[in-house]
Design a protein around this motif. Structure first.
Motif, PDB file in Angstrom:
ATOM      1  N   THR A 170      -6.946  -5.069  -7.648  1.00  8.36           N
ATOM      2  CA  THR A 170      -7.538  -4.971  -6.313  1.00  8.36           C
ATOM      3  C   THR A 170      -6.936  -3.734  -5.665  1.00  8.36           C
ATOM      4  O   THR A 170      -5.728  -3.672  -5.431  1.00  8.36           O
ATOM      5  CB  THR A 170      -7.243  -6.228  -5.471  1.00  8.36           C
ATOM      6  N   GLN A 175      -5.501  -0.932  -3.401  1.00 11.54           N
ATOM      7  CA  GLN A 175      -4.756  -0.913  -2.136  1.00 11.54           C
ATOM      8  C   GLN A 175      -4.783   0.472  -1.494  1.00 11.54           C
ATOM      9  O   GLN A 175      -4.662   0.588  -0.284  1.00 11.54           O
ATOM     10  CB  GLN A 175      -3.294  -1.321  -2.381  1.00 11.54           C
ATOM     11  N   THR A 176      -4.889   1.512  -2.318  1.00  6.83           N
ATOM     12  CA  THR A 176      -4.834   2.894  -1.838  1.00  6.83           C
ATOM     13  C   THR A 176      -6.150   3.602  -2.164  1.00  6.83           C
ATOM     14  O   THR A 176      -6.560   3.650  -3.320  1.00  6.83           O
ATOM     15  CB  THR A 176      -3.661   3.644  -2.514  1.00  6.83           C
ATOM     16  N   LEU A 206      -1.400  -4.140  -6.908  1.00  5.93           N
ATOM     17  CA  LEU A 206      -2.804  -4.199  -7.318  1.00  5.93           C
ATOM     18  C   LEU A 206      -3.165  -5.486  -8.047  1.00  5.93           C
ATOM     19  O   LEU A 206      -4.317  -5.903  -8.044  1.00  5.93           O
ATOM     20  CB  LEU A 206      -3.114  -3.016  -8.251  1.00  5.93           C
ATOM     21  N   MET A 225       0.841  -1.179   0.000  1.00  5.31           N
ATOM     22  CA  MET A 225       0.000   0.000   0.000  1.00  5.31           C
ATOM     23  C   MET A 225       0.880   1.233   0.000  1.00  5.31           C
ATOM     24  O   MET A 225       1.835   1.334   0.749  1.00  5.31           O
ATOM     25  CB  MET A 225      -0.918  -0.026   1.214  1.00  5.31           C
ATOM     26  N   ASP A 278       1.824  -0.806  -6.834  1.00  5.89           N
ATOM     27  CA  ASP A 278       1.098  -0.768  -5.562  1.00  5.89           C
ATOM     28  C   ASP A 278       0.540  -2.130  -5.165  1.00  5.89           C
ATOM     29  O   ASP A 278      -0.341  -2.224  -4.333  1.00  5.89           O
ATOM     30  CB  ASP A 278      -0.041   0.264  -5.650  1.00  5.89           C
ATOM     31  N   PRO A 338      -9.603   0.233  -0.236  1.00  8.43           N
ATOM     32  CA  PRO A 338      -8.820  -1.003  -0.286  1.00  8.43           C
ATOM     33  C   PRO A 338      -9.734  -2.236  -0.316  1.00  8.43           C
ATOM     34  O   PRO A 338     -10.690  -2.336   0.439  1.00  8.43           O
ATOM     35  CB  PRO A 338      -7.990  -0.948   0.999  1.00  8.43           C
TER      36      PRO A 338
END
Length: 191
Positions: free
Chosen positions: A74, A76-77, A66, A1, A64, A144
């Motif tokens: 997906t 994360q941030t 993802l 993240m 990141d 997230p």
């Protein structure tokens, strides 16, 4: 993240070094280090008639964490994201490509499992292969665990096209082949 820097609070003519450094960190985050991804697929993928099909992808760039197999992001941030899609498909049928944003089981104030299509692109019967291209910002703030997937629907059995590149098509420079791509980048923090 990715760690999101906190913006400074300026009061009056406060130009302290700490505030200027905090402002610089925010600028650097937005320009250089914001979460981003580029996924692609250069292997022919079948698209059954009348059935929405998630297009599998592999990660080319992902700063990141993802990427989730078989090829979707997906989050994360937390924030808003700008997403782009490019999907070369066969001809002769009505075809639609779109991104699907689904909220996580927990954490998103919109609720669990809310599914929203965006960046919808449609094309109608054509005698030649075509590439569907779309671009859009996520319709609401991502949290997230939320996911973004590239889907394709075709009125008749179809497939992602992988062949020699033609004028104006998405190509991978190394191989000169058509390929499906799905990219995204962080735009801004949101609620």
């Amino acid at each position: 993240m990715t760690t999101i820097p906190s913006p400074p609070t300026f009061a009056g003519n406060d130009s302290s070094l700490a505030n200027l450094q905090a402002l610089a960190a925010c600028s650097r985050f937005l320009v250089e280090t914001g979460p981003a991804w580029h996924f692609c697929n250069d292997v022919a993928t079948s698209i059954p008639a009348g059935f929405p099909t998630m297009m599998p992808m592999r990660a080319i760039t992902d700063n990141d964490g993802l990427y989730t197999s078989p090829g979707f992001a997906t989050i994360q941030t937390r924030g808003y994201y700008k997403c782009d899609l490019s999907l070369p498909v066969g001809a002769s049928y009505t075809v639609r490509a779109y991104l699907l944003l689904t909220t996580a089981p927990t954490g998103n104030p919109r609720g669990a499992g809310v599914t929203t299509p965006f960046a919808m692109q449609a094309s109608y019967a054509s005698s030649v292969a075509l590439t569907l291209n779309g671009s859009d910002m996520t319709p609401y703030c991502c949290y997230p665990g939320d996911t973004i997937k590239l889907y394709c629907w075709s009125a008749g059995a179809n497939a992602q096209v992988v062949n020699s590149a033609g004028y104006g098509t998405a190509t991978r420079a190394a191989s000169g082949t058509l390929y499906a791509s799905f990219t995204g980048r962080y735009l801004s923090y949101g609620t």
